[in-house]
Each structure stands twice: as structure tokens, then as C-alpha cells.
Motif scaffolding. Structure first.
Motif, PDB file in Angstrom:
ATOM      1  N   GLN A  20      -2.299  -0.975 -32.122  1.00  0.00           N
ATOM      2  CA  GLN A  20      -2.856   0.258 -31.571  1.00  0.00           C
ATOM      3  C   GLN A  20      -3.725  -0.041 -30.349  1.00  0.00           C
ATOM      4  O   GLN A  20      -3.681   0.686 -29.363  1.00  0.00           O
ATOM      5  N   ALA A  21      -4.518  -1.116 -30.398  1.00  0.00           N
ATOM      6  CA  ALA A  21      -5.351  -1.473 -29.256  1.00  0.00           C
ATOM      7  C   ALA A  21      -4.487  -1.814 -28.044  1.00  0.00           C
ATOM      8  O   ALA A  21      -4.806  -1.410 -26.910  1.00  0.00           O
ATOM      9  N   GLN A  22      -3.383  -2.529 -28.255  1.00  0.00           N
ATOM     10  CA  GLN A  22      -2.488  -2.860 -27.151  1.00  0.00           C
ATOM     11  C   GLN A  22      -1.832  -1.615 -26.582  1.00  0.00           C
ATOM     12  O   GLN A  22      -1.702  -1.471 -25.364  1.00  0.00           O
ATOM     13  N   THR A  23      -1.435  -0.706 -27.447  1.00  0.00           N
ATOM     14  CA  THR A  23      -0.823   0.547 -26.986  1.00  0.00           C
ATOM     15  C   THR A  23      -1.810   1.361 -26.156  1.00  0.00           C
ATOM     16  O   THR A  23      -1.457   1.899 -25.099  1.00  0.00           O
ATOM     17  N   GLN A  24      -3.045   1.452 -26.628  1.00  0.00           N
ATOM     18  CA  GLN A  24      -4.062   2.194 -25.878  1.00  0.00           C
ATOM     19  C   GLN A  24      -4.359   1.526 -24.538  1.00  0.00           C
ATOM     20  O   GLN A  24      -4.550   2.209 -23.532  1.00  0.00           O
ATOM     21  N   GLU A  25      -4.386   0.198 -24.516  1.00  0.00           N
ATOM     22  CA  GLU A  25      -4.650  -0.499 -23.256  1.00  0.00           C
ATOM     23  C   GLU A  25      -3.513  -0.290 -22.262  1.00  0.00           C
ATOM     24  O   GLU A  25      -3.753  -0.057 -21.075  1.00  0.00           O
ATOM     25  N   GLN A  26      -2.267  -0.343 -22.751  1.00  0.00           N
ATOM     26  CA  GLN A  26      -1.130  -0.089 -21.869  1.00  0.00           C
ATOM     27  C   GLN A  26      -1.154   1.331 -21.326  1.00  0.00           C
ATOM     28  O   GLN A  26      -0.881   1.559 -20.145  1.00  0.00           O
ATOM     29  N   ALA A  27      -1.492   2.287 -22.174  1.00  0.00           N
ATOM     30  CA  ALA A  27      -1.575   3.683 -21.724  1.00  0.00           C
ATOM     31  C   ALA A  27      -2.676   3.849 -20.676  1.00  0.00           C
ATOM     32  O   ALA A  27      -2.492   4.539 -19.672  1.00  0.00           O
ATOM     33  N   PHE A  28      -3.803   3.194 -20.892  1.00  0.00           N
ATOM     34  CA  PHE A  28      -4.901   3.278 -19.933  1.00  0.00           C
ATOM     35  C   PHE A  28      -4.503   2.660 -18.599  1.00  0.00           C
ATOM     36  O   PHE A  28      -4.744   3.236 -17.539  1.00  0.00           O
ATOM     37  N   ARG A  29      -3.869   1.479 -18.647  1.00  0.00           N
ATOM     38  CA  ARG A  29      -3.457   0.819 -17.404  1.00  0.00           C
ATOM     39  C   ARG A  29      -2.423   1.650 -16.647  1.00  0.00           C
ATOM     40  O   ARG A  29      -2.491   1.756 -15.418  1.00  0.00           O
ATOM     41  N   SER A  30      -1.468   2.245 -17.344  1.00  0.00           N
ATOM     42  CA  SER A  30      -0.474   3.072 -16.648  1.00  0.00           C
ATOM     43  C   SER A  30      -1.127   4.324 -16.064  1.00  0.00           C
ATOM     44  O   SER A  30      -0.765   4.751 -14.960  1.00  0.00           O
ATOM     45  N   TYR A  31      -2.100   4.890 -16.767  1.00  0.00           N
ATOM     46  CA  TYR A  31      -2.817   6.052 -16.221  1.00  0.00           C
ATOM     47  C   TYR A  31      -3.572   5.672 -14.953  1.00  0.00           C
ATOM     48  O   TYR A  31      -3.548   6.416 -13.966  1.00  0.00           O
ATOM     49  N   VAL A  32      -4.218   4.508 -14.961  1.00  0.00           N
ATOM     50  CA  VAL A  32      -4.967   4.074 -13.774  1.00  0.00           C
ATOM     51  C   VAL A  32      -4.011   3.847 -12.611  1.00  0.00           C
ATOM     52  O   VAL A  32      -4.298   4.238 -11.476  1.00  0.00           O
ATOM     53  N   ARG A  33      -2.853   3.224 -12.874  1.00  0.00           N
ATOM     54  CA  ARG A  33      -1.872   2.999 -11.808  1.00  0.00           C
ATOM     55  C   ARG A  33      -1.382   4.327 -11.234  1.00  0.00           C
ATOM     56  O   ARG A  33      -1.265   4.481 -10.015  1.00  0.00           O
ATOM     57  N   GLU A  34      -1.086   5.297 -12.106  1.00  0.00           N
ATOM     58  CA  GLU A  34      -0.610   6.595 -11.636  1.00  0.00           C
ATOM     59  C   GLU A  34      -1.687   7.323 -10.845  1.00  0.00           C
ATOM     60  O   GLU A  34      -1.412   7.919  -9.810  1.00  0.00           O
ATOM     61  N   ALA A  35      -2.915   7.268 -11.325  1.00  0.00           N
ATOM     62  CA  ALA A  35      -4.005   7.950 -10.624  1.00  0.00           C
ATOM     63  C   ALA A  35      -4.272   7.299  -9.276  1.00  0.00           C
ATOM     64  O   ALA A  35      -4.555   7.984  -8.293  1.00  0.00           O
ATOM     65  N   ALA A  36      -4.164   5.971  -9.214  1.00  0.00           N
ATOM     66  CA  ALA A  36      -4.383   5.284  -7.943  1.00  0.00           C
ATOM     67  C   ALA A  36      -3.255   5.576  -6.964  1.00  0.00           C
ATOM     68  O   ALA A  36      -3.484   5.677  -5.759  1.00  0.00           O
ATOM     69  N   ALA A  37      -2.040   5.726  -7.465  1.00  0.00           N
ATOM     70  CA  ALA A  37      -0.907   6.020  -6.594  1.00  0.00           C
ATOM     71  C   ALA A  37      -0.982   7.435  -6.033  1.00  0.00           C
ATOM     72  O   ALA A  37      -0.525   7.693  -4.927  1.00  0.00           O
ATOM     73  N   GLU A  38      -1.571   8.365  -6.799  1.00  0.00           N
ATOM     74  CA  GLU A  38      -1.673   9.749  -6.354  1.00  0.00           C
ATOM     75  C   GLU A  38      -2.873   9.992  -5.452  1.00  0.00           C
ATOM     76  O   GLU A  38      -2.963  11.024  -4.807  1.00  0.00           O
ATOM     77  N   ALA A  39      -3.793   9.037  -5.389  1.00  0.00           N
ATOM     78  CA  ALA A  39      -5.004   9.220  -4.584  1.00  0.00           C
ATOM     79  C   ALA A  39      -4.629   9.243  -3.107  1.00  0.00           C
ATOM     80  O   ALA A  39      -3.746   8.518  -2.671  1.00  0.00           O
ATOM     81  N   PRO A  40      -5.305  10.096  -2.337  1.00  0.00           N
ATOM     82  CA  PRO A  40      -5.006  10.136  -0.904  1.00  0.00           C
ATOM     83  C   PRO A  40      -5.383   8.809  -0.257  1.00  0.00           C
ATOM     84  O   PRO A  40      -6.431   8.250  -0.523  1.00  0.00           O
ATOM     85  N   GLY A  41      -4.471   8.311   0.573  1.00  0.00           N
ATOM     86  CA  GLY A  41      -4.725   7.040   1.242  1.00  0.00           C
ATOM     87  C   GLY A  41      -4.594   5.859   0.307  1.00  0.00           C
ATOM     88  O   GLY A  41      -5.201   4.824   0.538  1.00  0.00           O
ATOM     89  N   ALA A  42      -3.834   6.014  -0.789  1.00  0.00           N
ATOM     90  CA  ALA A  42      -3.695   4.935  -1.759  1.00  0.00           C
ATOM     91  C   ALA A  42      -2.978   3.762  -1.121  1.00  0.00           C
ATOM     92  O   ALA A  42      -2.039   3.921  -0.368  1.00  0.00           O
ATOM     93  N   GLY A  43      -3.412   2.590  -1.442  1.00  0.00           N
ATOM     94  CA  GLY A  43      -2.779   1.395  -0.926  1.00  0.00           C
ATOM     95  C   GLY A  43      -3.343   0.940   0.406  1.00  0.00           C
ATOM     96  O   GLY A  43      -2.992  -0.119   0.882  1.00  0.00           O
ATOM     97  N   SER A  44      -4.174   1.721   1.031  1.00  0.00           N
ATOM     98  CA  SER A  44      -4.769   1.299   2.292  1.00  0.00           C
ATOM     99  C   SER A  44      -6.233   1.710   2.310  1.00  0.00           C
ATOM    100  O   SER A  44      -6.617   2.753   1.814  1.00  0.00           O
ATOM    101  N   SER A  45      -7.016   0.880   2.894  1.00  0.00           N
ATOM    102  CA  SER A  45      -8.440   1.171   2.969  1.00  0.00           C
ATOM    103  C   SER A  45      -8.738   1.904   4.270  1.00  0.00           C
ATOM    104  O   SER A  45      -7.874   2.067   5.137  1.00  0.00           O
ATOM    105  N   ARG A  46      -9.951   2.323   4.418  1.00  0.00           N
ATOM    106  CA  ARG A  46     -10.357   3.010   5.651  1.00  0.00           C
ATOM    107  C   ARG A  46     -10.220   2.086   6.847  1.00  0.00           C
ATOM    108  O   ARG A  46      -9.817   2.511   7.928  1.00  0.00           O
ATOM    109  N   ALA A  47     -10.548   0.808   6.615  1.00  0.00           N
ATOM    110  CA  ALA A  47     -10.445  -0.145   7.728  1.00  0.00           C
ATOM    111  C   ALA A  47      -8.995  -0.284   8.192  1.00  0.00           C
ATOM    112  O   ALA A  47      -8.722  -0.361   9.400  1.00  0.00           O
ATOM    113  N   ASP A  48      -8.051  -0.294   7.251  1.00  0.00           N
ATOM    114  CA  ASP A  48      -6.630  -0.374   7.619  1.00  0.00           C
ATOM    115  C   ASP A  48      -6.204   0.850   8.414  1.00  0.00           C
ATOM    116  O   ASP A  48      -5.490   0.741   9.421  1.00  0.00           O
ATOM    117  N   GLU A  49      -6.640   2.022   7.971  1.00  0.00           N
ATOM    118  CA  GLU A  49      -6.274   3.249   8.673  1.00  0.00           C
ATOM    119  C   GLU A  49      -6.892   3.295  10.074  1.00  0.00           C
ATOM    120  O   GLU A  49      -6.231   3.717  11.027  1.00  0.00           O
TER     121      GLU A  49
END
Length: 134
Positions: A77-106
Motif C-alpha cells: 500500500q505504501a508503494q502504491t501511494q508513493e507511485q500515485a503521488f509521484r505520477s500526480y506530481v509529474r502530471e501537475a508539473a507538466a500542466e504548469a505554465p512554462g513547465a520544463g523551462s525556467s525564467r532564465a531559459d525563457e
């Protein structure tokens, strides 16, 4: 003078903490009964009834019969919850505006476009203000 000696205070605290440990063990067993997918509904009902009607005997028999699986189910159960949390963080980071690049890059991209003459001074300043405001 006190009618309650220090040793009695110690024994009272010992019994209190043993009672707390017992309650934690009881709730852990009940949680594990409902966490186990291998048990049928009747099995869960039977174990729950056994643990509630004869709590000491029920808990000890459960620990002897199914104690090894308790740790495995908790780890799973702990592994399942950790995997769910990590996938949620990846999805949230991918949906964030300017994801994958910092202000300096832009800002570096904007400066490159401005230096090559692809955007005007006004467009550069507006885009720069937008990046810095984000």
C-alpha cells in the motif's frame, strides 16, 4: 504525605501505555482485515466479529495466522501511494505554465530572438515583462 506512592504512579503509567499500545494493535489488525483483497466479504466479517467479540484472543490468533501478510500488505500500500503521488506530481508539473523551462531559459530565448531581429524592442520588452511577472 501522599497516599499514592511513586511506584504506584509508575505502574499506572505503565498500564496506561500498555492500554494505548493495545488499542493501536487492535486498530492495526482491523485496518489490515479490510485492506486485504484476498479475503472475501464473509472472511472479513468473520475476522472482524472474532476480533470485536473476543478482542485479545482474536487479535493474537489473527497475528499468528495472518501476521506475515500484514507487513507485505502495508509495504504494498505504501508503494502504491508513493507511485500515485509521484505520477500526480509529474502530471501537475507538466500542466504548469512554462513547465520544463525556467525564467532564465525563457529570457535567454527572448534575448536570442531580439538579437537576431525576429522581434522588435517593444515586443521584447512586453514579453520580458510577462515572463518576469509569471
Amino acid at each position: 504525605m501522599s497516599d499514592y506512592p511513586l511506584l504506584n504512579g509508575f505502574l499506572t503509567m505503565l498500564w496506561f501505555f500498555l492500554w494505548i499500545m493495545w488499542l493501536m494493535l487492535l486498530f492495526r489488525v482491523i485496518t489490515d482485515i479490510f485492506r486485504d483483497d484476498a479475503l472475501s466479504g464473509w472472511g472479513k466479517a468473520g475476522w472482524t466479529l472474532f476480533v470485536c467479540v473476543l478482542p485479545f484472543l482474536g487479535v493474537f490468533v489473527y497475528l499468528i495466522a495472518r501476521g506475515r501478510g500484514m507487513g507485505e500488505r502495508a509495504i504494498r500500500q505504501a508503494q502504491t501511494q508513493e507511485q500515485a503521488f509521484r505520477s500526480y506530481v509529474r502530471e501537475a508539473a507538466a500542466e504548469a505554465p512554462g513547465a520544463g523551462s525556467s525564467r532564465a531559459d525563457e529570457l535567454a530565448k527572448l534575448a536570442g530572438l531580439h538579437d537576431h531581429g525576429q522581434i522588435t524592442d517593444t515586443e521584447y520588452e512586453q514579453a520580458k515583462a510577462k515572463v518576469l511577472a509569471a
